[in-house]
Design a protein around this motif. Structure first.
Motif, PDB file in Angstrom:
ATOM      1  N   TYR B  46       0.823  -1.215   0.000  1.00 23.50           N
ATOM      2  CA  TYR B  46       0.000   0.000   0.000  1.00 23.50           C
ATOM      3  C   TYR B  46       0.855   1.262   0.000  1.00 23.50           C
ATOM      4  O   TYR B  46       1.760   1.404   0.813  1.00 23.50           O
ATOM      5  CB  TYR B  46      -0.920   0.001   1.223  1.00 23.50           C
ATOM      6  N   ASP B  47       0.535   2.151  -0.908  1.00 24.28           N
ATOM      7  CA  ASP B  47       1.245   3.430  -1.004  1.00 24.28           C
ATOM      8  C   ASP B  47       0.277   4.549  -0.616  1.00 24.28           C
ATOM      9  O   ASP B  47      -0.656   4.845  -1.365  1.00 24.28           O
ATOM     10  CB  ASP B  47       1.730   3.626  -2.447  1.00 24.28           C
ATOM     11  N   PRO B  48       0.475   5.164   0.559  1.00 21.92           N
ATOM     12  CA  PRO B  48      -0.507   6.150   1.029  1.00 21.92           C
ATOM     13  C   PRO B  48      -0.294   7.558   0.470  1.00 21.92           C
ATOM     14  O   PRO B  48      -0.973   8.491   0.901  1.00 21.92           O
ATOM     15  CB  PRO B  48      -0.285   6.143   2.540  1.00 21.92           C
ATOM     16  N   THR B  49       0.608   7.703  -0.470  1.00 19.42           N
ATOM     17  CA  THR B  49       0.851   9.033  -1.015  1.00 19.42           C
ATOM     18  C   THR B  49      -0.467   9.643  -1.500  1.00 19.42           C
ATOM     19  O   THR B  49      -1.198   8.989  -2.257  1.00 19.42           O
ATOM     20  CB  THR B  49       1.813   8.951  -2.229  1.00 19.42           C
ATOM     21  N   ILE B 355     -14.712   4.375  -6.092  1.00 15.56           N
ATOM     22  CA  ILE B 355     -14.104   4.843  -4.840  1.00 15.56           C
ATOM     23  C   ILE B 355     -13.228   3.703  -4.349  1.00 15.56           C
ATOM     24  O   ILE B 355     -13.736   2.626  -4.017  1.00 15.56           O
ATOM     25  CB  ILE B 355     -15.186   5.189  -3.789  1.00 15.56           C
ATOM     26  N   ASP B 356     -11.929   3.905  -4.338  1.00 14.99           N
ATOM     27  CA  ASP B 356     -11.030   2.798  -3.995  1.00 14.99           C
ATOM     28  C   ASP B 356      -9.671   3.342  -3.572  1.00 14.99           C
ATOM     29  O   ASP B 356      -9.173   4.285  -4.197  1.00 14.99           O
ATOM     30  CB  ASP B 356     -10.863   1.877  -5.215  1.00 14.99           C
ATOM     31  N   PRO B 357      -9.061   2.745  -2.534  1.00 14.64           N
ATOM     32  CA  PRO B 357      -7.722   3.202  -2.145  1.00 14.64           C
ATOM     33  C   PRO B 357      -6.648   2.769  -3.137  1.00 14.64           C
ATOM     34  O   PRO B 357      -5.558   3.328  -3.157  1.00 14.64           O
ATOM     35  CB  PRO B 357      -7.481   2.523  -0.794  1.00 14.64           C
ATOM     36  N   ARG B 358      -6.944   1.729  -3.907  1.00 11.34           N
ATOM     37  CA  ARG B 358      -5.919   1.176  -4.800  1.00 11.34           C
ATOM     38  C   ARG B 358      -6.382   1.243  -6.249  1.00 11.34           C
ATOM     39  O   ARG B 358      -7.569   1.300  -6.530  1.00 11.34           O
ATOM     40  CB  ARG B 358      -5.639  -0.279  -4.437  1.00 11.34           C
ATOM     41  N   GLU B 359      -5.418   1.195  -7.155  1.00 14.89           N
ATOM     42  CA  GLU B 359      -5.743   1.126  -8.578  1.00 14.89           C
ATOM     43  C   GLU B 359      -6.193  -0.298  -8.900  1.00 14.89           C
ATOM     44  O   GLU B 359      -5.723  -1.269  -8.304  1.00 14.89           O
ATOM     45  CB  GLU B 359      -4.520   1.481  -9.426  1.00 14.89           C
ATOM     46  N   SER B 360      -7.133  -0.417  -9.824  1.00 13.15           N
ATOM     47  CA  SER B 360      -7.630  -1.747 -10.208  1.00 13.15           C
ATOM     48  C   SER B 360      -8.090  -1.675 -11.658  1.00 13.15           C
ATOM     49  O   SER B 360      -8.085  -0.596 -12.272  1.00 13.15           O
ATOM     50  CB  SER B 360      -8.807  -2.140  -9.313  1.00 13.15           C
ATOM     51  N   LEU B 361      -8.532  -2.805 -12.183  1.00 16.03           N
ATOM     52  CA  LEU B 361      -9.072  -2.797 -13.548  1.00 16.03           C
ATOM     53  C   LEU B 361     -10.259  -1.844 -13.627  1.00 16.03           C
ATOM     54  O   LEU B 361     -10.456  -1.136 -14.613  1.00 16.03           O
ATOM     55  CB  LEU B 361      -9.532  -4.206 -13.938  1.00 16.03           C
ATOM     56  N   THR B 362     -11.071  -1.820 -12.552  1.00 18.65           N
ATOM     57  CA  THR B 362     -12.272  -0.971 -12.563  1.00 18.65           C
ATOM     58  C   THR B 362     -11.895   0.505 -12.510  1.00 18.65           C
ATOM     59  O   THR B 362     -12.499   1.320 -13.226  1.00 18.65           O
ATOM     60  CB  THR B 362     -13.194  -1.348 -11.389  1.00 18.65           C
ATOM     61  N   LEU B 370     -12.129   8.257  -7.237  1.00 17.84           N
ATOM     62  CA  LEU B 370     -11.906   8.960  -5.970  1.00 17.84           C
ATOM     63  C   LEU B 370     -10.969   8.116  -5.116  1.00 17.84           C
ATOM     64  O   LEU B 370     -11.395   7.112  -4.521  1.00 17.84           O
ATOM     65  CB  LEU B 370     -13.242   9.187  -5.249  1.00 17.84           C
ATOM     66  N   PRO B 371      -9.671   8.461  -5.055  1.00 21.17           N
ATOM     67  CA  PRO B 371      -8.728   7.654  -4.267  1.00 21.17           C
ATOM     68  C   PRO B 371      -8.867   7.964  -2.782  1.00 21.17           C
ATOM     69  O   PRO B 371      -8.744   9.118  -2.370  1.00 21.17           O
ATOM     70  CB  PRO B 371      -7.356   8.080  -4.792  1.00 21.17           C
ATOM     71  N   THR B 372      -9.157   6.941  -2.013  1.00 22.96           N
ATOM     72  CA  THR B 372      -9.438   7.141  -0.593  1.00 22.96           C
ATOM     73  C   THR B 372      -8.387   6.433   0.265  1.00 22.96           C
ATOM     74  O   THR B 372      -7.512   5.740  -0.254  1.00 22.96           O
ATOM     75  CB  THR B 372     -10.826   6.567  -0.257  1.00 22.96           C
ATOM     76  N   ALA B 373      -8.518   6.614   1.585  1.00 21.13           N
ATOM     77  CA  ALA B 373      -7.626   5.940   2.524  1.00 21.13           C
ATOM     78  C   ALA B 373      -8.048   4.481   2.673  1.00 21.13           C
ATOM     79  O   ALA B 373      -9.152   4.101   2.284  1.00 21.13           O
ATOM     80  CB  ALA B 373      -7.688   6.646   3.872  1.00 21.13           C
ATOM     81  N   SER B 399      -2.346   9.500   6.995  1.00 23.79           N
ATOM     82  CA  SER B 399      -2.432   9.887   5.584  1.00 23.79           C
ATOM     83  C   SER B 399      -3.346  11.092   5.439  1.00 23.79           C
ATOM     84  O   SER B 399      -4.144  11.398   6.320  1.00 23.79           O
ATOM     85  CB  SER B 399      -2.950   8.716   4.759  1.00 23.79           C
ATOM     86  N   ALA B 400      -3.211  11.779   4.306  1.00 28.36           N
ATOM     87  CA  ALA B 400      -4.036  12.963   4.061  1.00 28.36           C
ATOM     88  C   ALA B 400      -5.254  12.610   3.228  1.00 28.36           C
ATOM     89  O   ALA B 400      -6.039  13.482   2.866  1.00 28.36           O
ATOM     90  CB  ALA B 400      -3.195  14.007   3.341  1.00 28.36           C
ATOM     91  N   ARG B 401      -5.420  11.332   2.918  1.00 29.89           N
ATOM     92  CA  ARG B 401      -6.546  10.971   2.050  1.00 29.89           C
ATOM     93  C   ARG B 401      -7.850  10.916   2.847  1.00 29.89           C
ATOM     94  O   ARG B 401      -7.853  10.494   4.005  1.00 29.89           O
ATOM     95  CB  ARG B 401      -6.317   9.589   1.451  1.00 29.89           C
ATOM     96  N   PRO B 402      -8.968  11.265   2.223  1.00 31.80           N
ATOM     97  CA  PRO B 402     -10.264  11.085   2.899  1.00 31.80           C
ATOM     98  C   PRO B 402     -10.610   9.598   2.962  1.00 31.80           C
ATOM     99  O   PRO B 402     -10.115   8.802   2.160  1.00 31.80           O
ATOM    100  CB  PRO B 402     -11.248  11.834   2.004  1.00 31.80           C
ATOM    101  N   THR B 403     -11.459   9.236   3.896  1.00 32.84           N
ATOM    102  CA  THR B 403     -11.904   7.835   3.977  1.00 32.84           C
ATOM    103  C   THR B 403     -13.062   7.607   2.998  1.00 32.84           C
ATOM    104  O   THR B 403     -13.660   8.562   2.485  1.00 32.84           O
ATOM    105  CB  THR B 403     -12.404   7.519   5.395  1.00 32.84           C
ATOM    106  N   ASP B 404     -13.388   6.340   2.803  1.00 31.32           N
ATOM    107  CA  ASP B 404     -14.556   6.000   1.963  1.00 31.32           C
ATOM    108  C   ASP B 404     -15.796   6.678   2.528  1.00 31.32           C
ATOM    109  O   ASP B 404     -16.659   7.178   1.783  1.00 31.32           O
ATOM    110  CB  ASP B 404     -14.790   4.489   1.951  1.00 31.32           C
TER     111      ASP B 404
END
Ligand code: SF4
Lengths: 273, 426
Positions: B46-49, B355-362, B370-373, B399-404
């Motif tokens: 996981y990369d929280p950047t 809405i997903d913290p990670r990259e995926s096919l979707t 929307l990249p979330t924590a 992390s500075a990301r918002p949550t789902d």
């Protein structure tokens, strides 16, 4: 025959819930009023006239034309009159109907005749899964009426049915008559595997072939010519189902089960030898 | 500087192991001790950047992405909300509210894995227990159609076959082929595909000493089933873990209904329980939240302004396969990777918000991303273990990301504004 005619304006791809399309609702309405009946198009209510061209003389008998694959709940809960559908019909056709007759030229989606309590549903094409069965969480499926299918029926036809008659001219998918409480299911083509799983009472009659043997919780009872079958088969013959003289005169092997429940159900298998 | 965090919960699978020791260097996890390979990958990859959201492939400010997502969803006539199995209950609650507001169809990955178990539960009940009870008391453990050695690697050590009392318990595997789990079993019954219902009905009959005429069932001699029925009746406490081999084979909920009935009947002579082997970390929580919010566990349609239940009709796989959705909001899931191609094809053709913290096919095909924590890594939230026990996840990195949950709340506010006729603010 004079009737109210509804012609689908375009190929509908998003779901339409048309439980207002019943003879009970349309009887006596002027064309404008029919066109104003509400139907659910996706998540929004729309006037029926937006999706169907309305013509005819405003009588209770209905004719529907066009591809209605995505039009659900036609004839839901109807108690009288007729609906003739020239084309495919979507899910829940004639569910909970209590009277009248629906005929469909072509194929229908799942749950046709679910919880049906009376009337007749005649399908000239194939039927989807859960024909005449129960909705999730409900204890009883079909409780009366007649369903006739000229083609095949998909999985779980007649699940939890309590009363009534289902006849399938072609084959059925898996689990025909599963958890059946009572009623009669006739299959002229291939009876799908695991017929009658968990059935309490009722009759499953196989007049063609078997996809697999009966479940281990059914026991062979006897070989005989059941008198009551003559009565049913003559009615089915009159309704155009593929009953042969051999079916009328033949012998049937009887299996009883499911022993894990009441064990008073029966599977009658036409003995071709 | 490296710091160590103890008692960390792994949110990867339904085991929710809560004994991990995690080492953190800055904002990256460098070690996840006690985690299995699946858990280690989860923590270390996981990369929280902080990342900017994307709209049609272009990076934009957060508010602009939210406004565009709200516009897409409110313009749709038949929107679908799907996923939710790898997000916290707080976010799931927001998703239900959003579905209610939009009149959308709401489904979770349950419908693709253990939905039939839920249907069976509604039909005949579920004689269950907690994993703690199994760890302490079970002496007969049956794995039916599941392979936890691969899918839930620490299940044995923590719950079902702990090393301290492994010798006192018998492990049985029923499956269609040898697996890593059958390799460690005391008894392996290899059955014919699709024969689960026959076997379960036969076992019910054998438990009640009812006569059976068949000499073999599911390709296994009747004597073996008689032996298993005897073990089931005579054990001190038994449990059956049911996998997707049961829920997704022919019969689906009928198989599970038969299993739950068998287990209920076994409680006349001993203590016995059944437990669906839930896969995703919080898929059990999704069932819980949807049930307490809508009354139904999955496949819910709010189109009429109230929730309606329709497994097989409102399940995402059916809705998409029949082309009955014209926009989709995907939350913490990758349906393009998991759905059958007939459904995935339609998802590629409609507007998608992911809405997903990670990259995926979707996320790659989504119009709005929307990249979330990630809960359990840089966000706190509640997950439900496979036995229905809620467990609180704490963040191990900041992390500075918002949550789902925050993303969904903002989306909900924006949808309310758009529905009320206000121009979306960018
Ligand atoms: S078994 Fe599951 S919860 Fe436990 S460490 Fe492995 S992936 Fe994580």
């Amino acid at each position: 025959m004079s009737a109210t005619v509804l012609q689908a304006r375009a190929n509908l791809t998003l779901p339409v819930e048309a439980d207002s399309i019943t003879p009970d609702r349309i009887d006596g309405l002027q064309q404008v009023a029919v066109g104003n009946l509400p139907i659910l198009y996706g998540r929004e209510w729309a006037p029926l006239g937006d999706l169907f061209a309305v013509s005819g003389d405003g009588r209770a008998d209905l004719v529907l034309e066009g591809d209605l694959t995505h039009v659900k709940r036609i004839g839901q809960g109807m108690t009288r009159g007729t609906i003739a559908i020239h084309g495919n019909a979507g899910l829940h056709l004639g569910s909970q109907m209590r009277g009248g007759e629906i005929t469909v030229d072509s194929n229908v989606g799942g749950w046709a005749g679910a919880h049906m309590a009376g009337g007749r549903l005649r399908i000239y094409g194939d039927a989807g899964p859960m024909l005449g069965s129960a909705y999730p969480g409900e204890r009883r499926g079909m409780t009366g009426g007649v369903i006739l299918v000229e083609g095949s029926a998909a999985a779980r036809v007649g699940e939890r049915m309590r009363r009534g008659l289902i006849a399938v001219g072609g084959s059925t998918g898996d689990f025909p008559g599963a958890r059946m409480i009572a009623g009669s299911l006739f299959v002229f083509g291939q009876l799908g595997p695991r017929a009658g799983a968990g059935m309490k009472r009722g009759s499953i009659v196989s007049l063609g072939s078997l996809a697999s043997g009966v479940l281990p919780t059914f026991q062979y009872s006897c070989r005989f010519a059941p008198g009551f079958l003559q009565l049913y088969l003559r009615y089915l013959l009159r309704w155009g189902m593929p009953v042969t003289p051999a079916h009328l005169q033949g012998q049937y092997q009887r299996y009883t089960g499911d022993i894990n429940t009441l064990g008073k159900g029966e599977i009658l298998i036409y003995d071709q030898h | 500087m490296t710091r160590t965090v103890e008692h960390v919960v792994c949110p990867t699978c339904g085991c929710l192991c809560d004994d991990l020791v995690v080492e953190v260097d800055g904002t990256r996890v460098t070690q996840a001790r006690r985690a299995c390979p699946n858990g280690r990958t989860f923590f270390k990859s996981y990369d929280p950047t902080p990342r900017l959201p994307r709209v049609h492939g272009r990076e934009v400010e957060w508010n602009e992405a939210i406004a565009e997502a709200a516009r897409m969803l409110t313009q749709a006539r038949s929107p679908l909300i799907y996923g939710l199995s790898s997000t916290a209950t707080e976010a799931q609650r927001c998703a239900v509210e959003l579905a209610d507001r939009l009149g959308a169809i709401l489904d979770t990955t349950s419908s693709l894995c253990h939905g039939p178990a839920v249907l069976a539960m509604q039909s005949v009940g579920l004689p269950g227990c907690t994993l703690g009870e199994i760890r302490s008391n079970a002496d007969l453990v049956i794995f039916w159609g599941c392979n936890p050695a691969v899918s839930h690697p620490r299940h044995f050590a923590r719950y079902s076959l702990p090393p301290a009392n492994r010798r006192s318990r018998v492990a049985v595997v029923v499956d269609v082929r040898p697996t890593a789990t059958s390799d460690i079993a005391d008894l392996f019954l290899q059955v014919e595909p699709g024969s689960d219902l026959e076997i379960l009905t036969a076992l019910r009959a054998l438990v009640h000493a009812r006569p059976l005429s068949a000499r073999a069932i599911g390709g296994v001699p009747l004597a073996n089933w008689e032996d298993l029925a005897g073990r089931m009746k005579s054990c001190r406490m038994g449990v059956v873990f049911a996998g997707v081999g049961l829920t997704m084979s022919q019969g689906r909920d009928l198989n599970l209904g038969e299993l739950f009935s068998l287990v209920a009947e076994l409680n006349d002579c001993t203590r016995f329980a059944a437990m669906p082997m839930r896969g995703h970390g919080n898929v059990a929580g999704a069932d819980q939240v949807l049930t307490w919010q809508s009354g139904y566990p999955f496949a819910v349609n709010y189109g009429r302004g109230f929730p309606r239940y329709g497994p097989g009709e409102f399940s995402a796989v059916d809705v998409l396969a029949h082309g009955e959705a014209d926009a989709a909001l995907i939350i913490a899931s990758d349906p393009l990777a998991h759905l059958p191609s007939s459904s995935a094809v339609h998802l590629r053709e409609i507007p998608v918000v992911a809405i997903d913290p990670r990259e995926s096919l979707t996320t790659r095909i989504a119009q709005v991303v929307l990249p979330t924590a990630c809960y359990g890594l840089d966000a706190a939230g509640t997950y439900y273990r496979m036995d229905g026990v809620p467990i609180r996840l704490r963040p191990v990195i900041s992390s500075a990301r918002p949550t789902d949950e925050q993303a969904l709340q903002q989306l909900l506010d924006s949808v309310v504004r758009v529905s009320a006729g206000a121009v979306p603010t960018c």
